[in-house]
Scaffold this motif. Sequence first.
Motif, PDB file in Angstrom:
ATOM      1  N   ARG A  99      24.352  -7.711 172.029  1.00 54.44           N
ATOM      2  CA  ARG A  99      23.277  -8.672 172.333  1.00 54.44           C
ATOM      3  C   ARG A  99      22.114  -8.513 171.361  1.00 54.44           C
ATOM      4  O   ARG A  99      21.562  -9.500 170.860  1.00 54.44           O
ATOM      5  CB  ARG A  99      22.773  -8.486 173.768  1.00 54.44           C
ATOM      6  CG  ARG A  99      23.585  -9.244 174.787  1.00 54.44           C
ATOM      7  CD  ARG A  99      22.886  -9.315 176.140  1.00 54.44           C
ATOM      8  NE  ARG A  99      22.716  -8.021 176.793  1.00 54.44           N
ATOM      9  CZ  ARG A  99      23.671  -7.418 177.519  1.00 54.44           C
ATOM     10  NH1 ARG A  99      24.841  -7.997 177.677  1.00 54.44           N
ATOM     11  NH2 ARG A  99      23.437  -6.254 178.072  1.00 54.44           N
ATOM     12  N   LEU A 100      21.724  -7.273 171.079  1.00 50.84           N
ATOM     13  CA  LEU A 100      20.629  -7.012 170.142  1.00 50.84           C
ATOM     14  C   LEU A 100      20.958  -7.567 168.764  1.00 50.84           C
ATOM     15  O   LEU A 100      20.161  -8.304 168.173  1.00 50.84           O
ATOM     16  CB  LEU A 100      20.351  -5.504 170.055  1.00 50.84           C
ATOM     17  CG  LEU A 100      19.374  -5.062 168.964  1.00 50.84           C
ATOM     18  CD1 LEU A 100      17.962  -5.563 169.272  1.00 50.84           C
ATOM     19  CD2 LEU A 100      19.396  -3.548 168.817  1.00 50.84           C
ATOM     20  N   GLY A 105      20.374 -11.847 164.506  1.00 54.81           N
ATOM     21  CA  GLY A 105      21.045 -12.635 163.468  1.00 54.81           C
ATOM     22  C   GLY A 105      22.000 -11.848 162.605  1.00 54.81           C
ATOM     23  O   GLY A 105      22.373 -12.290 161.519  1.00 54.81           O
ATOM     24  N   ILE A 106      22.432 -10.693 163.065  1.00 57.92           N
ATOM     25  CA  ILE A 106      23.415  -9.899 162.322  1.00 57.92           C
ATOM     26  C   ILE A 106      24.795 -10.462 162.614  1.00 57.92           C
ATOM     27  O   ILE A 106      25.133 -10.738 163.757  1.00 57.92           O
ATOM     28  CB  ILE A 106      23.327  -8.408 162.707  1.00 57.92           C
ATOM     29  CG1 ILE A 106      21.938  -7.862 162.334  1.00 57.92           C
ATOM     30  CG2 ILE A 106      24.434  -7.613 162.023  1.00 57.92           C
ATOM     31  CD1 ILE A 106      21.675  -6.458 162.815  1.00 57.92           C
ATOM     32  N   MET A 163      18.577 -16.640 162.204  1.00 57.50           N
ATOM     33  CA  MET A 163      19.139 -17.427 163.308  1.00 57.50           C
ATOM     34  C   MET A 163      20.057 -16.529 164.138  1.00 57.50           C
ATOM     35  O   MET A 163      20.825 -15.737 163.567  1.00 57.50           O
ATOM     36  CB  MET A 163      19.941 -18.613 162.761  1.00 57.50           C
ATOM     37  CG  MET A 163      19.100 -19.663 162.067  1.00 57.50           C
ATOM     38  SD  MET A 163      17.939 -20.476 163.170  1.00 57.50           S
ATOM     39  CE  MET A 163      19.054 -21.296 164.269  1.00 57.50           C
ATOM     40  N   PRO A 164      20.004 -16.633 165.457  1.00 58.30           N
ATOM     41  CA  PRO A 164      20.891 -15.827 166.303  1.00 58.30           C
ATOM     42  C   PRO A 164      22.363 -16.100 165.987  1.00 58.30           C
ATOM     43  O   PRO A 164      22.725 -17.185 165.525  1.00 58.30           O
ATOM     44  CB  PRO A 164      20.547 -16.282 167.720  1.00 58.30           C
ATOM     45  CG  PRO A 164      19.160 -16.823 167.612  1.00 58.30           C
ATOM     46  CD  PRO A 164      19.072 -17.438 166.234  1.00 58.30           C
ATOM     47  N   THR A 165      23.190 -15.112 166.231  1.00 61.93           N
ATOM     48  CA  THR A 165      24.625 -15.190 165.952  1.00 61.93           C
ATOM     49  C   THR A 165      25.396 -14.732 167.190  1.00 61.93           C
ATOM     50  O   THR A 165      24.800 -14.461 168.231  1.00 61.93           O
ATOM     51  CB  THR A 165      24.991 -14.263 164.773  1.00 61.93           C
ATOM     52  OG1 THR A 165      24.669 -12.921 165.135  1.00 61.93           O
ATOM     53  CG2 THR A 165      24.268 -14.655 163.504  1.00 61.93           C
ATOM     54  N   GLN A 166      26.689 -14.617 167.031  1.00 63.39           N
ATOM     55  CA  GLN A 166      27.554 -14.018 168.055  1.00 63.39           C
ATOM     56  C   GLN A 166      28.186 -12.782 167.428  1.00 63.39           C
ATOM     57  O   GLN A 166      29.241 -12.869 166.804  1.00 63.39           O
ATOM     58  CB  GLN A 166      28.631 -15.003 168.520  1.00 63.39           C
ATOM     59  CG  GLN A 166      28.110 -16.101 169.392  1.00 63.39           C
ATOM     60  CD  GLN A 166      27.563 -15.545 170.710  1.00 63.39           C
ATOM     61  OE1 GLN A 166      28.188 -14.714 171.359  1.00 63.39           O
ATOM     62  NE2 GLN A 166      26.379 -15.988 171.093  1.00 63.39           N
ATOM     63  N   PHE A 167      27.536 -11.655 167.550  1.00 65.26           N
ATOM     64  CA  PHE A 167      28.010 -10.405 166.967  1.00 65.26           C
ATOM     65  C   PHE A 167      28.863  -9.663 167.985  1.00 65.26           C
ATOM     66  O   PHE A 167      28.492  -9.553 169.152  1.00 65.26           O
ATOM     67  CB  PHE A 167      26.814  -9.532 166.558  1.00 65.26           C
ATOM     68  CG  PHE A 167      27.219  -8.219 165.951  1.00 65.26           C
ATOM     69  CD1 PHE A 167      27.482  -8.126 164.600  1.00 65.26           C
ATOM     70  CD2 PHE A 167      27.336  -7.080 166.740  1.00 65.26           C
ATOM     71  CE1 PHE A 167      27.864  -6.918 164.037  1.00 65.26           C
ATOM     72  CE2 PHE A 167      27.712  -5.872 166.189  1.00 65.26           C
ATOM     73  CZ  PHE A 167      27.971  -5.789 164.832  1.00 65.26           C
ATOM     74  N   TYR A 168      30.011  -9.156 167.522  1.00 64.90           N
ATOM     75  CA  TYR A 168      30.886  -8.370 168.393  1.00 64.90           C
ATOM     76  C   TYR A 168      31.292  -7.096 167.673  1.00 64.90           C
ATOM     77  O   TYR A 168      31.685  -7.133 166.513  1.00 64.90           O
ATOM     78  CB  TYR A 168      32.149  -9.158 168.763  1.00 64.90           C
ATOM     79  CG  TYR A 168      31.852 -10.368 169.596  1.00 64.90           C
ATOM     80  CD1 TYR A 168      31.559 -10.243 170.952  1.00 64.90           C
ATOM     81  CD2 TYR A 168      31.850 -11.634 169.024  1.00 64.90           C
ATOM     82  CE1 TYR A 168      31.270 -11.354 171.722  1.00 64.90           C
ATOM     83  CE2 TYR A 168      31.569 -12.755 169.791  1.00 64.90           C
ATOM     84  CZ  TYR A 168      31.272 -12.604 171.136  1.00 64.90           C
ATOM     85  OH  TYR A 168      30.981 -13.700 171.888  1.00 64.90           O
ATOM     86  N   LEU A 169      31.200  -5.992 168.366  1.00 63.81           N
ATOM     87  CA  LEU A 169      31.707  -4.733 167.851  1.00 63.81           C
ATOM     88  C   LEU A 169      33.225  -4.698 168.049  1.00 63.81           C
ATOM     89  O   LEU A 169      33.740  -5.373 168.952  1.00 63.81           O
ATOM     90  CB  LEU A 169      31.056  -3.552 168.591  1.00 63.81           C
ATOM     91  CG  LEU A 169      29.576  -3.329 168.264  1.00 63.81           C
ATOM     92  CD1 LEU A 169      28.933  -2.411 169.292  1.00 63.81           C
ATOM     93  CD2 LEU A 169      29.411  -2.772 166.860  1.00 63.81           C
ATOM     94  N   PRO A 170      33.929  -3.938 167.232  1.00 63.31           N
ATOM     95  CA  PRO A 170      35.387  -3.836 167.419  1.00 63.31           C
ATOM     96  C   PRO A 170      35.733  -3.387 168.843  1.00 63.31           C
ATOM     97  O   PRO A 170      34.968  -2.645 169.469  1.00 63.31           O
ATOM     98  CB  PRO A 170      35.809  -2.787 166.394  1.00 63.31           C
ATOM     99  CG  PRO A 170      34.742  -2.857 165.335  1.00 63.31           C
ATOM    100  CD  PRO A 170      33.480  -3.165 166.071  1.00 63.31           C
TER     101      PRO A 170
END
Length: 174
Positions: A99-100, A105-106, A163-170
Motif C-alpha cells: 500500500r505504501l 508511485g513505485i 502518480m499512485p500505482t498498484q505495487f505488489y511484492l513477490p
Amino acid sequence: MILKISLFASLYIFLLSCKGPNETQNTVPTNYVSTEHLIEAKELAGIFEDENIKIVDFRSPENYQAGHINGSINIWRPDISDNSLPYEGIRADKENIERLFSRLGIENNDLIIVYDDKGSSDAARLWCILSDYNFDSVKILNGGLKSWKGRGEKLSTKAVAYMPTQFYLPKKRN
C-alpha cells in the motif's frame, strides 16, 4: 616481566590502531566482498532521471525537507513499521508495504535506490526488508547523501509526488 611485556604489547597495538588526522577520514570504503546491491554516486548521477528509477530518501521528513536528491521520495522508519504492536521496530507486513509503495508511485519494474545520511545503516534496513519479501530490485547509494554531495551534486527542497500505482511484492518470501 610479564606485566612489562603485556603493557608494551597493549601500547603497540593501541598505536597501530590510531590514525592520523588525514588518514582515511571521511572516505567511503570500496573494498567490499560484494557490491551487487550498491550503486556509486557517479553511476547514480548518470541515471537518476531514468523513468524506471525511484530514489528513496530514507530519513526523517524534517531532514528530507531540508534537502534531498532531486526526484527522491521520502520514506522513514515508521512508514515501514508495524505500529499495531506495543513495541517498536517490527517491520510492516507485506500488504502495508504494498500500500505504501503503491501510494508513493513505485512500480514493480522500478529500480529502487535508497540512501540515508548515517552511513547507510537506515537504508540497509529498507533493503533488508525488501530482500526478505523477495524484492531484489533495490540498491543502496554507497556513501549515502555524503557521497552525493561529495560529487558537488545539488540538493532539492522540492517534495516529489508520483502518480499512485498498484505495487505488489513477490508472493514467495525469501
